[in-house]
Structures are given as structure tokens and as C-alpha cells.
Design an enzyme around this catalytic site. Sequence first.
Site, PDB file in Angstrom:
ATOM      1  N   GLY A  46       0.839  -1.194   0.000  1.00 11.47           N
ATOM      2  CA  GLY A  46       0.000   0.000   0.000  1.00 11.47           C
ATOM      3  C   GLY A  46       0.869   1.237   0.000  1.00 11.47           C
ATOM      4  CD  GLN A  51       3.437   5.762   2.492  1.00 10.79           C
ATOM      5  OE1 GLN A  51       2.434   5.249   2.014  1.00 10.79           O
ATOM      6  NE2 GLN A  51       4.378   5.053   3.085  1.00 10.79           N
ATOM      7  CB  CYS A 113       5.025   2.054   7.221  1.00 13.47           C
ATOM      8  SG  CYS A 113       4.615   3.557   6.329  1.00 13.47           S
ATOM      9  CG  LEU A 114       6.637   0.841   1.258  1.00 15.34           C
ATOM     10  CD1 LEU A 114       6.123   1.135  -0.145  1.00 15.34           C
ATOM     11  CD2 LEU A 114       7.722  -0.218   1.225  1.00 15.34           C
ATOM     12  CG  HIS A 155      -0.788   1.392   7.341  1.00 15.61           C
ATOM     13  ND1 HIS A 155       0.162   0.890   8.204  1.00 15.61           N
ATOM     14  CD2 HIS A 155      -0.110   2.167   6.436  1.00 15.61           C
ATOM     15  CE1 HIS A 155       1.358   1.360   7.845  1.00 15.61           C
ATOM     16  NE2 HIS A 155       1.216   2.124   6.774  1.00 15.61           N
ATOM     17  CD  GLU A 156      -1.110   2.516   2.767  1.00 20.95           C
ATOM     18  OE1 GLU A 156      -0.607   3.641   2.630  1.00 20.95           O
ATOM     19  OE2 GLU A 156      -0.438   1.515   3.055  1.00 20.95           O
ATOM     20  CG  HIS A 159       0.473   7.048   5.314  1.00 23.75           C
ATOM     21  ND1 HIS A 159       1.666   7.403   5.887  1.00 23.75           N
ATOM     22  CD2 HIS A 159       0.539   5.704   5.121  1.00 23.75           C
ATOM     23  CE1 HIS A 159       2.427   6.314   6.036  1.00 23.75           C
ATOM     24  NE2 HIS A 159       1.756   5.267   5.593  1.00 23.75           N
TER      25      HIS A 159
END
Length: 188
Positions: A46, A51, A113-114, A155-156, A159
Amino acid sequence: MAIREILEVPDPRLKTVSTPVTVFDDELKTLVADMFETMYDAPGIGLAAIQVGVPKRVLVIDLQPDDPDAEPEVCNHGGHEHTHQPTKREPRVFVNPEILDPAEELSTYQEGCLSVPEIYADVDRPKTCRVRYQDVEGITYEEDLDGLLATCIQHEMDHLEGILFIDHLSRLKRNMALKKLNKMRAAA
Ligand code: ZN
């Protein structure tokens, strides 16, 4: 399409509250295509637009970028024979997503997470949720989500509010995670 740079903690831009998409144009489609390419390259399941430094309410998700059971494909484009690991991709785009009725029941997933590389921690979130969102053309949909997809979209969506999964941890656990990240960066 292009792979964009993924912002990592403690980049202050990750704390930005993203703004709704109002124009469904080619720029949005390019952003989404670049986000998929960036996510698959990382690889991750995701990615939110912030990000890659774009403060717009856009998410891409693909829970299974690779199908480990599939047979490799042999091909010879580019002049030489080589094998490709076939992918069974399920790309999903969520523009201006909203959560309508999160379940009271929680489920726990070990999240990563990236933007917080190499750090994984258990986070509790509502087990299911109904989500309203638009696609890249501006068409609105509603869908009931459960399992990993419900967790991933929450989660996304965090952000989009400038929240990272480590913000759900206790201060002690968060500090330990950030220390570990700094140590790994120093060693790299
Ligand atoms: Zn993330």
C-alpha cells in the site's frame, strides 16, 4: 510512468494532512500510475500519495503483488531468453476515501510501512469497515472491507491525516522502533 522517491521518517512532510482531490485529470492518472510503480518496486502492499510527497487524498493498494505459487514464464523479448516471475496483481485505487462504519471488534496485524523501513509492530484496528471512495474518473463507490484489506486501508488513510502506524504504539515502543531504525541506518 516513473518511480518516485518515498519519504521516510522523520521527514516532516509525512505529518501533512492531505487535501481532497477535486480534479480528475491526467495529472491524477499519472500520479496513480507512478504510485503503483513505486509501490511494486519497493515492494509494498500500500502507498499513500503523501509518501511520495504529494499531499492529496489518494491511496493505492495491492495485497498480492506476487504469486509465489505461479510457474515462472520463459520469454525472449529484448533479444535473450529469460524467465519472469508471473504476477497476479490486484491493483486498487482509492481517491478521497472515507470510512463509514468501523466495527467495534478489533483485529491485530503486524504492520510495516515503506516510510518506516525495517520496523514492524502489532497494531489494533477495527476488524471490518465500510469505505466510500472515488476512482480516477471521479465515480463514487461503497464497499465493505475485511481482513488485511480493511487493515491496510486504515493504515493508508492514517497517512492522509499525517499519522504513521508507529504513532499507534506506546511512546516507549515508538522510541525503541525509531532507535532501531537509526541504528540500522548508521550501519548501512
Ligand atoms: Zn504506511
